[in-house]
Design an enzyme around this catalytic site. Structure first.
Site, PDB file in Angstrom:
ATOM      1  CG  HIS A  69      49.715  62.204  24.023  1.00 58.81           C
ATOM      2  ND1 HIS A  69      49.802  61.124  24.881  1.00 58.81           N
ATOM      3  CD2 HIS A  69      48.407  62.307  23.709  1.00 58.81           C
ATOM      4  CE1 HIS A  69      48.616  60.616  25.067  1.00 58.81           C
ATOM      5  NE2 HIS A  69      47.735  61.305  24.374  1.00 58.81           N
ATOM      6  CB  THR A  71      44.661  63.765  22.050  1.00 57.99           C
ATOM      7  OG1 THR A  71      45.229  62.811  22.934  1.00 57.99           O
ATOM      8  CG2 THR A  71      43.894  63.056  20.947  1.00 57.99           C
ATOM      9  CG  HIS A 153      43.864  67.869  27.766  1.00 55.00           C
ATOM     10  ND1 HIS A 153      42.869  67.761  26.810  1.00 55.00           N
ATOM     11  CD2 HIS A 153      44.120  66.603  28.183  1.00 55.00           C
ATOM     12  CE1 HIS A 153      42.546  66.493  26.671  1.00 55.00           C
ATOM     13  NE2 HIS A 153      43.288  65.761  27.482  1.00 55.00           N
ATOM     14  CB  THR A 155      46.107  63.058  30.142  1.00 59.80           C
ATOM     15  OG1 THR A 155      44.926  63.426  29.429  1.00 59.80           O
ATOM     16  CG2 THR A 155      45.699  62.232  31.359  1.00 59.80           C
TER      17      THR A 155
END
Ligand code: 2AM
Length: 218
Positions: A69, A71, A153, A155
């Site tokens: 995902h 955030t 971004h 992760t």
């Protein structure tokens, strides 16, 4: 009351749809495998191992994430600054549950994290919190002067003992540095070394990933 206190999620974000998750994971694995065999990477191996001669297996080095995902706002169940305001933002309420396409434009790795840079559209930026970059100022002093959305971004993995919040900090750190002119042209794109184990691969073809804007309670 207690109900209000527990009604905010751990975080809001775009959750990659299951079908694209696998594709992104495969691309990330390819990236790590390729990097591992590059002479350029090997010559800077000590950034990762502390020793020049020691080899590192990047696929083992990072603990891969599963629920990929991007955030937007970390709310910490309402304890984070601006959490309530974010949850009440009309763009957030309106977009909740909607699917949009994320553009993953680069892959990056550091001795701490591996991630994908997300380039947000104007519409997606409406969901980006005002303090998104500024929040990381203590770790990256230049963060507040970077454009909104710079921290966006996904992760992909973290080294042992590293929390995923580090990935955005690592990305901001790379973006705050002057981009080295020297790049290695590879099949996937241009790879640049930023010193101290920081590498970024600008993708020739961005990965288009469908994602659902939602929240995670844990
Ligand atoms: P990430 O966005 O880099 O993956 C739950 O911990 C999620 O919230 C993770 O995805 C994590 O990092 C993100 N997160 C944790 N703490 C954060 C913080 N202080 N600021 C922004 N994002 C955070």
């Amino acid at each position: 009351g207690p109900l209000e206190e527990t009604s905010l999620p751990l975080f809001y974000g775009w959750f990659l749809l299951p079908s694209v998750r696998e594709r992104v994971k495969c691309t990330a694995m390819d990236f790590l495998k390729t990097l591992d065999t590059l002479e350029e990477f090997k010559s800077h191996m000590a950034d990762f191992t502390g020793k020049a001669e020691k080899e590192v297996d990047l696929e083992q080095y990072f603990d891969a994430k599963t629920a990929l995902h991007c955030t937007t706002k970390f709310c910490d169940y309402g304890k984070a600054n601006g959490a309530k305001e974010y949850a009440q933002n009309s763009a957030v309420i309106k977009s909740y549950g909607s699917v949009s396409e994320l553009s993953l434009t680069a892959l990056f790795i550091t001795p701490r994290t591996v991630g994908a840079r997300v380039s947000l559209t104007e519409e997606q930026l409406q969901l980006w919190p005002a303090d998104g970059e500024k929040e990381a100022e203590s770790a990256v002093p230049e963060a507040a002067s970077l454009p909104a959305g710079s921290r966006a971004h996904v992760t992909l993995g973290c080294a042992e003992g590293v929390e995923s919040v580090q990935t955005g900090v690592d990305l901001l750190q790379i973006l705050a540095l002057q981009q080295p002119e020297e790049a290695k042209e590879m099949e996937l794109g241009s790879l640049r070394y930023f010193g101290e184990g920081r590498w970024m691969l600008d993708l020739k073809e961005p990965i288009r990933a469908l994602a659902c804007f939602s929240s995670f309670y844990g």
